[in-house]
Design an enzyme around this catalytic site. Structure first.
Site, mmCIF file in Angstrom:
data_model
loop_
_atom_site.group_PDB
_atom_site.id
_atom_site.type_symbol
_atom_site.label_atom_id
_atom_site.label_comp_id
_atom_site.label_asym_id
_atom_site.label_seq_id
_atom_site.Cartn_x
_atom_site.Cartn_y
_atom_site.Cartn_z
ATOM 1 N N HIS A 99 0.843 -1.204 0.000
ATOM 2 C CA HIS A 99 0.000 0.000 0.000
ATOM 3 C C HIS A 99 0.869 1.242 0.000
ATOM 4 O O HIS A 99 2.010 1.199 0.461
ATOM 5 C CB HIS A 99 -0.922 0.033 1.229
ATOM 6 C CG HIS A 99 -0.187 -0.070 2.534
ATOM 7 N ND1 HIS A 99 0.279 -1.266 3.028
ATOM 8 C CD2 HIS A 99 0.182 0.870 3.429
ATOM 9 C CE1 HIS A 99 0.895 -1.065 4.180
ATOM 10 N NE2 HIS A 99 0.857 0.237 4.442
ATOM 11 N N HIS A 101 0.963 5.369 1.333
ATOM 12 C CA HIS A 101 0.398 6.324 2.282
ATOM 13 C C HIS A 101 0.372 7.689 1.605
ATOM 14 O O HIS A 101 1.387 8.111 1.030
ATOM 15 C CB HIS A 101 1.286 6.472 3.520
ATOM 16 C CG HIS A 101 1.467 5.245 4.348
ATOM 17 N ND1 HIS A 101 1.006 5.167 5.636
ATOM 18 C CD2 HIS A 101 2.075 4.058 4.083
ATOM 19 C CE1 HIS A 101 1.329 3.981 6.147
ATOM 20 N NE2 HIS A 101 1.974 3.284 5.220
HETATM 21 P P1 5GP Z 1 2.648 0.257 7.150
HETATM 22 O O1 5GP Z 1 3.484 0.514 8.360
HETATM 23 O O2 5GP Z 1 2.401 -1.217 6.938
HETATM 24 O O3 5GP Z 1 3.212 0.935 5.920
HETATM 25 O O4 5GP Z 1 1.271 0.968 7.418
HETATM 26 C C1 5GP Z 1 0.142 0.340 7.915
HETATM 27 C C2 5GP Z 1 -0.814 1.415 8.371
HETATM 28 O O5 5GP Z 1 -2.058 0.825 8.639
HETATM 29 C C3 5GP Z 1 -0.369 2.117 9.666
HETATM 30 O O6 5GP Z 1 -0.159 3.496 9.415
HETATM 31 C C4 5GP Z 1 -1.529 1.881 10.624
HETATM 32 O O7 5GP Z 1 -1.851 3.000 11.409
HETATM 33 C C5 5GP Z 1 -2.663 1.504 9.701
HETATM 34 N N1 5GP Z 1 -3.615 0.579 10.294
HETATM 35 C C6 5GP Z 1 -3.343 -0.494 11.072
HETATM 36 N N2 5GP Z 1 -4.482 -1.149 11.394
HETATM 37 C C7 5GP Z 1 -5.502 -0.462 10.794
HETATM 38 C C8 5GP Z 1 -6.924 -0.661 10.764
HETATM 39 O O8 5GP Z 1 -7.480 -1.597 11.338
HETATM 40 N N3 5GP Z 1 -7.631 0.248 10.037
HETATM 41 C C9 5GP Z 1 -7.046 1.296 9.390
HETATM 42 N N4 5GP Z 1 -7.851 2.128 8.728
HETATM 43 N N5 5GP Z 1 -5.714 1.496 9.392
HETATM 44 C C10 5GP Z 1 -4.953 0.633 10.090
#
Ligand code: 5GP
Ligand code: ZN
Length: 135
Positions: A99, A101
Site C-alpha cells: 500500500h 500512504h
Molecule cells: P505500514 O506501516 O504497513 O506501511 O502501514 C500500515 C498502516 O495501517 C499504519 O499506518 C496503521 O496505522 C494503519 N492501520 C493499522 N491497522 C488499521 C486498521 O485496522 N484500520 C485502518 N484504517 N488502518 C490501520
C-alpha cells in the site's frame, strides 16, 4: 489471504472510513494518522510489498495515489504531501499487504525525514555498477 487485515477491510469484514473504491483499489483513512486525512491506497489483489506486487496492481495503486493526493491536499488544507511506501519490517511495514500512504503535511509540523549522509564518489560509483549490472 485469510489472515491479512487489509484483505479483511477490502472484503468488508472489518470496517474502514473508505474514501475511494474501484475494481482494483480501495482507499481509506489510516486509523493512526500522522495528521487527520492520512490515507492508505491499497490494491484489492493481495501482494506483500514492492518486491512482489504485479505490474497491473502497482500501476493502479500509483494512478489512484496520483488522483487522490491533490484531493487529500485540498480537503485537509495541507501545505504539502508525502507519498510513502514501507516495504518489509525493517523499513517500517506493519501490514504485509502492499500500500501507499498519502500523508498531509503542514508547515512547521516538525516531522523529520530519514537521516541522510554525504557519501564518497567512489562508493557511489561502485554502487551504481552493482545496481546497473542487474538492470
Ligand atoms: P505500514 O506501516 O504497513 O506501511 O502501514 C500500515 C498502516 O495501517 C499504519 O499506518 C496503521 O496505522 C494503519 N492501520 C493499522 N491497522 C488499521 C486498521 O485496522 N484500520 C485502518 N484504517 N488502518 C490501520
Ligand atoms: Zn491482503
Amino acid at each position: 489471504m485469510t489472515d491479512c487485515l487489509f484483505c479483511k477491510i477490502i472484503a468488508g469484514e472489518i470496517s474502514s472510513h473508505k474514501i475511494y473504491e474501484d475494481d482494483e483499489v480501495l482507499a481509506f483513512l489510516d486509523i493512526n494518522p500522522v495528521h487527520l486525512g492520512h490515507t492508505l491506497v491499497v490494491p484489492k489483489k493481495h501482494s506483500e510489498d514492492i518486491l512482489s506486487i504485479d505490474s497491473d496492481s502497482w500501476r493502479a495503486v500509483c494512478e489512484r495515489t496520483r488522483i487522490l493526493a491533490p484531493i487529500v491536499h485540498g480537503a485537509t488544507g495541507a501545505d504539502g504531501i508525502n507519498v510513502i511506501m514501507n516495504n518489509k519490517k525493517s523499513a517500517g511495514q506493519l501490514i504485509d499487504h502492499a500500500h501507499t500512504h498519502i500523508v498531509p503535511r503542514f508547515k512547521d509540523d516538525g516531522f523529520k525525514g530519514l537521516p541522510q549522509h554525504k557519501e564518497s564518489d567512489e562508493a557511489l560509483a561502485a554502487m551504481r555498477e552493482k545496481i546497473t549490472a542487474l538492470i
